[in-house]
Scaffold this motif. Structure first.
Motif, mmCIF file in Angstrom:
data_model
loop_
_atom_site.group_PDB
_atom_site.id
_atom_site.type_symbol
_atom_site.label_atom_id
_atom_site.label_comp_id
_atom_site.label_asym_id
_atom_site.label_seq_id
_atom_site.Cartn_x
_atom_site.Cartn_y
_atom_site.Cartn_z
ATOM 1 N N ASP A 80 61.500 84.924 -7.785
ATOM 2 C CA ASP A 80 62.022 84.917 -6.719
ATOM 3 C C ASP A 80 63.032 85.241 -5.945
ATOM 4 O OD1 ASP A 80 62.934 82.202 -4.401
ATOM 5 O OD2 ASP A 80 62.184 80.647 -5.810
ATOM 6 N N SER A 81 62.960 85.559 -4.411
ATOM 7 C CA SER A 81 63.683 86.000 -3.896
ATOM 8 C C SER A 81 65.353 85.667 -4.194
ATOM 9 C CB SER A 81 63.925 86.565 -2.858
ATOM 10 O OG SER A 81 63.344 85.658 -1.441
ATOM 11 N N ASN A 86 56.504 84.609 -13.473
ATOM 12 C CA ASN A 86 56.298 85.495 -12.495
ATOM 13 C C ASN A 86 54.221 85.117 -11.997
ATOM 14 O OD1 ASN A 86 58.332 87.488 -12.132
ATOM 15 N ND2 ASN A 86 57.584 88.587 -13.388
ATOM 16 N N ASP A 101 58.061 86.367 -3.561
ATOM 17 C CA ASP A 101 57.510 85.819 -2.446
ATOM 18 C C ASP A 101 57.851 87.108 -1.260
ATOM 19 O OD1 ASP A 101 60.146 86.190 -2.955
ATOM 20 O OD2 ASP A 101 60.968 84.472 -2.388
ATOM 21 N N ILE A 159 55.808 93.762 -8.413
ATOM 22 C CA ILE A 159 57.377 92.704 -8.365
ATOM 23 C C ILE A 159 57.684 92.659 -9.949
ATOM 24 C CG2 ILE A 159 56.040 91.517 -6.936
ATOM 25 C CD1 ILE A 159 56.078 89.537 -9.050
ATOM 26 N N GLN A 191 68.125 91.520 -11.128
ATOM 27 C CA GLN A 191 68.789 90.051 -9.556
ATOM 28 C C GLN A 191 69.983 90.366 -8.948
ATOM 29 O OE1 GLN A 191 68.719 86.115 -12.337
ATOM 30 N NE2 GLN A 191 68.079 87.792 -13.484
ATOM 31 N N ALA A 194 67.796 86.168 -6.053
ATOM 32 C CA ALA A 194 69.136 87.678 -5.917
ATOM 33 C C ALA A 194 70.105 86.880 -5.722
ATOM 34 C CB ALA A 194 68.692 87.659 -4.268
ATOM 35 N N ARG A 242 62.991 94.472 -1.112
ATOM 36 C CA ARG A 242 62.086 93.039 -0.978
ATOM 37 C C ARG A 242 61.429 93.109 -2.087
ATOM 38 N NH1 ARG A 242 62.804 89.997 3.663
ATOM 39 N NH2 ARG A 242 60.700 89.774 3.408
ATOM 40 N N LEU A 263 60.472 90.039 -10.570
ATOM 41 C CA LEU A 263 60.568 88.752 -10.020
ATOM 42 C C LEU A 263 60.000 87.531 -9.622
ATOM 43 C CD1 LEU A 263 64.595 89.678 -10.273
ATOM 44 C CD2 LEU A 263 64.121 89.198 -12.219
ATOM 45 N N LYS A 308 60.863 93.721 -4.821
ATOM 46 C CA LYS A 308 61.105 93.331 -6.329
ATOM 47 C C LYS A 308 60.402 92.062 -6.483
ATOM 48 C CE LYS A 308 65.516 93.759 -7.232
ATOM 49 N NZ LYS A 308 66.715 94.092 -7.378
ATOM 50 N N TYR A 309 60.536 91.470 -5.848
ATOM 51 C CA TYR A 309 60.126 89.794 -5.898
ATOM 52 C C TYR A 309 59.347 89.578 -5.349
ATOM 53 C CZ TYR A 309 64.931 90.054 -5.942
ATOM 54 O OH TYR A 309 66.917 90.123 -6.153
#
Lengths: 217, 166
Positions: B55-56, B117, B71, B51, A168, B59, B66, B53, B68-69
């Motif tokens: 939802d971005s 997820n 969406d 992915i 995060q 962060a 980008r 996570l 990683k998320y």
């Protein structure tokens, strides 16, 4: 250099040394406990601290696709984080043979799976308990262990659990890695395992403050 | 005539890429992460995102990967495919992953990340009107997946299980 996507732009050599020392002390105590348990000499490898991409974290443990036995423990208290002890399935089998007294060379196929799981859980308890106690004593931080979990699965699937918190705030991880090895001479690598410690992002500040080496801000 | 050798395009954790037949595309060691394949079965081209996570907005810093998320990864993948001439309405999806690797009774929401997820991926795909043709999600084991854009088959390998094809 990597300010925009990492939380550790302000790490210097002193901070690295502290993290290295943490790995050193934690694994040192774990080695001593294991040594007592097996009544064998356990050696510890020089610890490594590296800042790497998530993919490289997996490479350090043998590649995302590699099957491993891992004991995972979530650390609570002042400086939360995740800790893994990772060993290959043959090494895990050998450990179980040693602990349960099954003769060597007899493939280990006869070991009761339940017995094997509880032996490995015990290994987890002992190693992570020793590691954490040492860290707690060294940093004077309150680090409370949670119940260790055991899994046999792909490296990527297991270690990514410890990267979720981190992901995060960063695309990279600080890996504090130490290896334990049993035996001397030809017997070397009889049992070998690696510790991976991933402090949560906010825990670094607490660790460095506790050790009196907080950098900058 | 040039004979193209078949390659395996590898996608790392929190990353994405595109492959066309005869190449295949693969990602390793999905745990709570989800592998999303968007493909066009006529043009035999597929994109894969790994992915981590849902939802971005999770962060806590700007400027991170980008892919990683769920969406931003799906958005970018749809647009990357559009850039090479594949319209979004032609796309179909297959998804795998989202396991819960350790059964923690913790109140920590991050430990439920696998199911979250999966939910996120499904709702985002729905918003793009991309149908999910097959899925292998949830459970407690890791997965390594490889998609063949020629056959549109997704091969799933797990520890101690036979390879699955969806």
């Amino acid at each position: 250099m990597c300010e925009e996507n990492s939380f550790h732009g302000n790490f210097g050599p002193v901070q690295f040394d502290v993290l290295k020392e943490i790995g050193n002390i934690g694994a040192g105590h774990a080695a001593t406990s294991l040594s007592t348990l097996l009544n064998e000499k356990i050696e510890m490898h020089v610890p490594g601290v590296e800042i790497v991409d998530f993919d490289e974290v997996m490479e350090l443990a043998g590649g995302a696709d590699k099957e491993v036995v891992s004991i995972y423990q979530r650390i609570g208290g002042d400086a939360p984080g995740s800790m893994f002890f990772v060993l290959t399935p043959p090494h895990a089998d050998r450990f179980v043979q040693r602990l349960t007294g099954t003769p060597q060379g007899e493939t280990g196929a006869e070991i009761d799976p339940e017995m094997s799981i509880s032996a490995l859980q015990e290994l987890g308890n002992i190693l992570s308990g020793a590691y954490l106690t040492a860290l707690s004593d060294f940093t004077k931080l309150d680090l409370s262990p949670t119940v260790p979990f055991l899994a046999q699965d792909l490296v990527g699937a297991i270690l990514s659990v410890g990267l979720i918190e981190l992901s995060q705030v960063s695309d990279q991880a600080i890996v504090i890695k130490t290896s334990l090895m049993e035996g001397e001479g030809d017997q070397k690598e009889f049992i070998e395992g690696q510790f991976f410690l991933f402090p949560d992002p906010l825990s670094y500040k607490k660790i460095f403050t506790a050790m009196g080496v907080l950098h900058g801000d | 005539m040039v004979i193209k050798t078949k390659q395996v395009i590898r996608v790392g954790i929190g990353d994405m890429n595109i492959a066309s037949s005869p190449d295949t595309i693969r990602t390793s060691g999905l745990g709570s992460c989800v592998g999303i394949i968007l493909y066009d079965d006529v043009k035999k081209t597929a994109g894969l995102a790994h992915i981590m996570l849902p939802d971005s907005t999770l962060a806590k810093k700007q400027g991170m990967k980008r892919a990683k998320y769920a969406d931003t990864a799906i958005y970018d993948l749809v647009h990357a495919l559009k850039d090479i001439g594949i319209s979004t309405y032609r796309l179909k999806a297959k998804i795998a992953g989202g396991a819960q690797m350790f059964q923690l009774s913790s109140s920590n929401d991050m430990m439920r990340i696998g199911p979250r997820n999966i939910e996120a991926v499904k709702s985002i795909l729905l918003s793009f009107r991309i149908p999910i043709m097959a899925e292998d999600v949830g459970g407690t084991t890791g997965r390594t997946i490889e998609f063949d854009p020629a056959s549109c088959e997704l091969h799933i390998r797990s520890v101690n299980k036979r390879e699955k094809v969806i």
